[in-house]
Scaffold this motif. Structure first.
Motif, short mmCIF file in Angstrom:
data_model
loop_
_atom_site.label_atom_id
_atom_site.label_comp_id
_atom_site.label_asym_id
_atom_site.label_seq_id
_atom_site.Cartn_x
_atom_site.Cartn_y
_atom_site.Cartn_z
N ALA A 1 10.11 13.53 -5.26
CA ALA A 1 10.17 14.65 -4.31
C ALA A 1 8.87 15.44 -4.38
O ALA A 1 8.34 15.69 -5.46
N GLY A 2 8.35 15.81 -3.25
CA GLY A 2 7.12 16.58 -3.20
C GLY A 2 5.86 15.75 -3.14
O GLY A 2 4.79 16.27 -2.83
N LEU A 3 5.96 14.46 -3.43
CA LEU A 3 4.76 13.61 -3.37
C LEU A 3 4.39 13.37 -1.90
O LEU A 3 5.23 12.96 -1.10
N GLN A 4 3.14 13.65 -1.55
CA GLN A 4 2.65 13.46 -0.19
C GLN A 4 2.13 12.03 -0.02
O GLN A 4 1.22 11.61 -0.75
N LEU A 5 2.72 11.31 0.92
CA LEU A 5 2.28 9.92 1.12
C LEU A 5 0.83 9.85 1.54
O LEU A 5 0.13 8.87 1.23
N ALA A 6 0.34 10.89 2.23
CA ALA A 6 -1.07 10.89 2.64
C ALA A 6 -2.00 10.94 1.43
O ALA A 6 -3.14 10.45 1.49
N ASP A 7 -1.51 11.51 0.31
CA ASP A 7 -2.33 11.58 -0.91
C ASP A 7 -2.24 10.30 -1.73
O ASP A 7 -3.12 10.03 -2.55
N TYR A 8 -1.17 9.51 -1.52
CA TYR A 8 -0.97 8.27 -2.27
C TYR A 8 -0.52 7.16 -1.30
O TYR A 8 0.61 6.67 -1.37
N ALA B 1 -3.90 6.75 -4.96
CA ALA B 1 -4.73 7.54 -4.06
C ALA B 1 -5.80 6.66 -3.42
O ALA B 1 -6.17 5.61 -3.96
N PRO B 2 -6.34 7.07 -2.26
CA PRO B 2 -7.34 6.25 -1.55
C PRO B 2 -8.56 5.90 -2.39
O PRO B 2 -9.12 4.80 -2.25
N ASP B 3 -9.00 6.80 -3.29
CA ASP B 3 -10.18 6.52 -4.11
C ASP B 3 -9.83 5.84 -5.43
O ASP B 3 -10.70 5.66 -6.29
N LEU B 4 -8.55 5.46 -5.59
CA LEU B 4 -8.06 4.76 -6.78
C LEU B 4 -8.16 5.59 -8.07
O LEU B 4 -8.01 5.06 -9.17
N SER B 5 -8.37 6.92 -7.91
CA SER B 5 -8.52 7.75 -9.10
C SER B 5 -7.19 8.27 -9.64
O SER B 5 -7.10 8.67 -10.80
N GLN C 1 12.67 5.21 9.04
CA GLN C 1 11.45 4.65 8.46
C GLN C 1 10.29 5.62 8.70
O GLN C 1 10.03 6.05 9.81
N LEU C 2 9.58 5.95 7.62
CA LEU C 2 8.46 6.89 7.69
C LEU C 2 7.11 6.18 7.73
O LEU C 2 6.18 6.65 8.39
N ALA C 3 6.98 5.08 7.02
CA ALA C 3 5.69 4.38 6.95
C ALA C 3 5.93 2.94 6.50
O ALA C 3 6.97 2.62 5.92
N GLN C 4 4.94 2.08 6.76
CA GLN C 4 5.04 0.69 6.34
C GLN C 4 3.66 0.15 6.00
O GLN C 4 2.64 0.71 6.39
N ALA C 5 3.64 -0.96 5.27
CA ALA C 5 2.37 -1.58 4.86
C ALA C 5 2.55 -3.08 4.71
O ALA C 5 3.62 -3.54 4.29
N GLN C 6 1.52 -3.82 5.07
CA GLN C 6 1.47 -5.25 4.79
C GLN C 6 0.77 -5.43 3.44
O GLN C 6 -0.30 -4.87 3.22
#
Length: 254
Positions: free
Chosen positions: A219-226, A196-200, A147-152
């Motif tokens: 592949a290649g998508l950065q979770l920090a960016d989305y 993305a954090p700014d919804l753009s 597991q890399l990340a989770q969200a409620q």
């Protein structure tokens, strides 16, 4: 789910009162382990029938010598336990029997003629051998995903559904987003997005036809960016863009 290991299964099969509540509970829900356990139990039941030893002959000292050599036993037990006093294995050097070793006389029953000892020895040998064969033939369990990340996931206006999401990585490095909601409230259909954090910027992962689903992360998508997970209510209008109507939303954290 993880399966019981061969040693655990053997102990459960050999001893009916073995204290392993978790193992016995696992047998109630895992057909594969239950089948292996049943096979081992049949083996135990078979060896618990006392054999007819009347027609058996006492093996020669060379048999014990071979067992002693193959198992690498200590010199203290080099003497053949089935031989009379002073009898040694063929290849053993002549020496006095150690004082702390019992020597069986010709009138005493051999170990294989004593029912209790035979049962315990036979069951142990069969279970150890069977467990080793079972372990070598049983398919290896695939590595569990990480597991890399989770969200409620919490509801947005006019909706009440909630749930969770997590990103897991497989052994080959591929990632997937697992989404689960307590209900499906879409008036059209549900679509899963990473935003993305700014919804753009946003990436569609696919349509979720029920209250849960698993979606490949590009592949290649950065979770920090989305980091935002969004489940939208999409009308059936052929427009691939986000409808701007979200059912639930949450932010991934590691």
């Amino acid at each position: 789910m993880p399966h019981l290991d061969p040693e655990q299964l053997s102990l459960l099969a050999l001893y009916g009162d073995w204290d392993d509540a978790d193992g016995r509970q696992h047998l109630d829900v895992c057909p594969e382990c239950a089948a292996d356990y049943a096979a081992l139990r049949r083996t135990v039941d078979a060896v618990r029938t006392a054999p007819d030893t009347a027609g058996l002959s006492v093996p020669g000292p060379q048999v014990w010598a071979g067992i002693h050599r193959e198992l690498g036993l200590a010199d203290a037990v080099r003497e053949d336990p089935l031989s009379g006093p002073g009898t040694k294995p063929a290849e053993a050097p002549a020496e006095a029997a150690p004082s702390n070793v019992a020597v069986f006389g010709p009138r005493k029953k051999a170990w294989w003629q004593r029912t209790g000892t035979w049962i315990a020895a036979a069951a142990a040998v069969v279970l150890v051998a069977g467990g080793g064969i079972w372990a070598s033939m049983r398919p290896a369990q695939p590595p569990q995903p990480t597991q890399l990340a989770q969200a409620q996931l919490t509801p947005l206006a006019q909706y009440s559904a909630s749930g969770s999401a997590k990103v897991v990585e497989a052994a080959d490095g591929s990632r997937s987003l697992e989404v689960s909601l307590d209900k499906d409230e879409a008036k059209g259909y549900q679509e899963v997005w990473l935003i993305a954090p700014d919804l753009s910027r946003l990436v569609s992962l696919g349509v979720m036809a029920s209250d849960s689903g698993t979606f490949q992360v590009p592949a290649g998508l950065q979770l920090a960016d989305y980091p935002i997970v969004d489940v939208s209510d999409e009308p059936v209008d052929g427009n691939p863009a986000h409808s701007s109507v979200s059912i639930v939303r949450g932010t991934l954290t590691s």
